[in-house]
Motif scaffolding. Structure first.
Motif, PDB file in Angstrom:
ATOM      1  N   SER A  13      55.211  33.760  51.693  1.00  0.00           N
ATOM      2  CA  SER A  13      54.106  34.653  52.031  1.00  0.00           C
ATOM      3  C   SER A  13      52.890  34.258  51.188  1.00  0.00           C
ATOM      4  O   SER A  13      53.017  33.656  50.119  1.00  0.00           O
ATOM      5  N   ALA A  14      51.730  34.607  51.685  1.00  0.00           N
ATOM      6  CA  ALA A  14      50.495  34.295  50.950  1.00  0.00           C
ATOM      7  C   ALA A  14      50.502  34.955  49.575  1.00  0.00           C
ATOM      8  O   ALA A  14      50.096  34.336  48.585  1.00  0.00           O
ATOM      9  N   ASP A  15      50.984  36.178  49.492  1.00  0.00           N
ATOM     10  CA  ASP A  15      51.021  36.873  48.202  1.00  0.00           C
ATOM     11  C   ASP A  15      51.984  36.198  47.229  1.00  0.00           C
ATOM     12  O   ASP A  15      51.677  36.063  46.044  1.00  0.00           O
ATOM     13  N   THR A  16      53.138  35.765  47.726  1.00  0.00           N
ATOM     14  CA  THR A  16      54.108  35.076  46.867  1.00  0.00           C
ATOM     15  C   THR A  16      53.523  33.788  46.318  1.00  0.00           C
ATOM     16  O   THR A  16      53.621  33.504  45.116  1.00  0.00           O
ATOM     17  N   LEU A  17      52.894  33.007  47.186  1.00  0.00           N
ATOM     18  CA  LEU A  17      52.307  31.755  46.722  1.00  0.00           C
ATOM     19  C   LEU A  17      51.153  32.015  45.758  1.00  0.00           C
ATOM     20  O   LEU A  17      51.035  31.351  44.728  1.00  0.00           O
ATOM     21  N   TRP A  18      50.311  32.994  46.073  1.00  0.00           N
ATOM     22  CA  TRP A  18      49.185  33.292  45.187  1.00  0.00           C
ATOM     23  C   TRP A  18      49.672  33.740  43.813  1.00  0.00           C
ATOM     24  O   TRP A  18      49.074  33.384  42.791  1.00  0.00           O
ATOM     25  N   CYS A  20      52.117  32.594  42.332  1.00  0.00           N
ATOM     26  CA  CYS A  20      52.519  31.360  41.661  1.00  0.00           C
ATOM     27  C   CYS A  20      51.327  30.509  41.235  1.00  0.00           C
ATOM     28  O   CYS A  20      51.299  29.995  40.125  1.00  0.00           O
ATOM     29  N   ILE A  21      50.325  30.353  42.104  1.00  0.00           N
ATOM     30  CA  ILE A  21      49.252  29.389  41.846  1.00  0.00           C
ATOM     31  C   ILE A  21      47.880  30.004  41.612  1.00  0.00           C
ATOM     32  O   ILE A  21      46.934  29.287  41.282  1.00  0.00           O
ATOM     33  N   GLY A  22      47.759  31.303  41.755  1.00  0.00           N
ATOM     34  CA  GLY A  22      46.450  31.939  41.749  1.00  0.00           C
ATOM     35  C   GLY A  22      45.766  32.103  40.404  1.00  0.00           C
ATOM     36  O   GLY A  22      44.566  32.326  40.343  1.00  0.00           O
ATOM     37  N   GLY A  23      46.497  31.966  39.333  1.00  0.00           N
ATOM     38  CA  GLY A  23      45.867  32.090  38.028  1.00  0.00           C
ATOM     39  C   GLY A  23      45.164  30.797  37.640  1.00  0.00           C
ATOM     40  O   GLY A  23      45.701  29.713  37.850  1.00  0.00           O
ATOM     41  N   ASP A  67      41.427  37.769  43.797  1.00  0.00           N
ATOM     42  CA  ASP A  67      42.817  37.986  44.190  1.00  0.00           C
ATOM     43  C   ASP A  67      42.887  38.555  45.606  1.00  0.00           C
ATOM     44  O   ASP A  67      43.850  38.291  46.322  1.00  0.00           O
ATOM     45  N   VAL A  68      41.887  39.316  46.009  1.00  0.00           N
ATOM     46  CA  VAL A  68      41.858  39.871  47.367  1.00  0.00           C
ATOM     47  C   VAL A  68      41.780  38.753  48.402  1.00  0.00           C
ATOM     48  O   VAL A  68      42.517  38.747  49.392  1.00  0.00           O
ATOM     49  N   ASP A  69      40.904  37.783  48.153  1.00  0.00           N
ATOM     50  CA  ASP A  69      40.760  36.644  49.074  1.00  0.00           C
ATOM     51  C   ASP A  69      41.739  35.518  48.758  1.00  0.00           C
ATOM     52  O   ASP A  69      41.766  34.513  49.476  1.00  0.00           O
ATOM     53  N   ARG A  70      42.491  35.669  47.685  1.00  0.00           N
ATOM     54  CA  ARG A  70      43.431  34.634  47.223  1.00  0.00           C
ATOM     55  C   ARG A  70      42.722  33.277  47.143  1.00  0.00           C
ATOM     56  O   ARG A  70      43.119  32.306  47.767  1.00  0.00           O
ATOM     57  N   SER A  71      41.693  33.233  46.312  1.00  0.00           N
ATOM     58  CA  SER A  71      40.867  32.028  46.215  1.00  0.00           C
ATOM     59  C   SER A  71      40.185  31.952  44.861  1.00  0.00           C
ATOM     60  O   SER A  71      39.855  32.984  44.274  1.00  0.00           O
ATOM     61  N   TYR A  72      40.013  30.730  44.365  1.00  0.00           N
ATOM     62  CA  TYR A  72      39.123  30.533  43.226  1.00  0.00           C
ATOM     63  C   TYR A  72      38.383  29.216  43.377  1.00  0.00           C
ATOM     64  O   TYR A  72      38.857  28.276  44.004  1.00  0.00           O
ATOM     65  N   THR A  73      37.181  29.194  42.807  1.00  0.00           N
ATOM     66  CA  THR A  73      36.305  28.024  42.850  1.00  0.00           C
ATOM     67  C   THR A  73      35.950  27.648  41.423  1.00  0.00           C
ATOM     68  O   THR A  73      35.711  28.518  40.587  1.00  0.00           O
TER      69      THR A  73
END
Length: 143
Positions: A13-18, A20-23, A67-73
């Motif tokens: 799921s997108a939340d599960t992956l985020w 893991c990698i979202g930080g 975290d809402v958009d599951r994105s970082y730049t």
């Protein structure tokens, strides 16, 4: 401006992956090419220094995270590659049915002093770095 963009569908799921990698400081936890990641706050800005498997270091500044958009730049501050004005974005999108799409893209220019063949080498290096991360994620989240 040169661009590199890679994308992968994963069985998570997108939340599960985020999770893991979202930080911004988690790259060393899941990417096999990153040995160490150290985050510091410098003049109010979040900066990470990555140590690669080959010993080289890269310094990057977080520009935006959601975290809402599951994105970082982030932007590149220092790198062994002869590139400038580098901006990258890592994003995880919901694909339904417990699957997600992870996208990693970069836009950058070559340093004026770069040799002619450095362009293709820089594109290949960035693409290979992204692909190596996706291989690890594919193995970790195999269907």
């Amino acid at each position: 401006m040169l661009t590199v963009s890679v994308e992968e569908m994963l069985a998570a799921s997108a939340d599960t992956l985020w999770d893991c990698i979202g930080g911004f400081n988690t790259l060393a936890d899941w990417h096999p090419g990153i040995e160490k990641s150290i985050v510091a706050v410098d003049r109010g800005q979040t900066v990470r220094t990555l140590t690669l498997a080959n010993g080289a270091t890269i310094t990057e500044r977080l520009e935006q995270a959601s975290d809402v958009d599951r994105s970082y730049t982030y932007t590149l501050i220092e790198s062994p590659l002869p590139i400038i004005n580098h901006h990258s974005t890592l994003t995880v999108s919901d694909a339904g049915a417990g699957r997600c799409i992870v996208s990693w893209s970069a836009a950058f220019e070559m340093d004026q002093g770069a040799a002619a063949n450095d362009r293709s080498r820089a594109e290949a290096t960035v693409s290979d770095l992204y692909q190596a991360g996706f291989v690890a994620l594919r193995e970790r989240f195999a269907a």
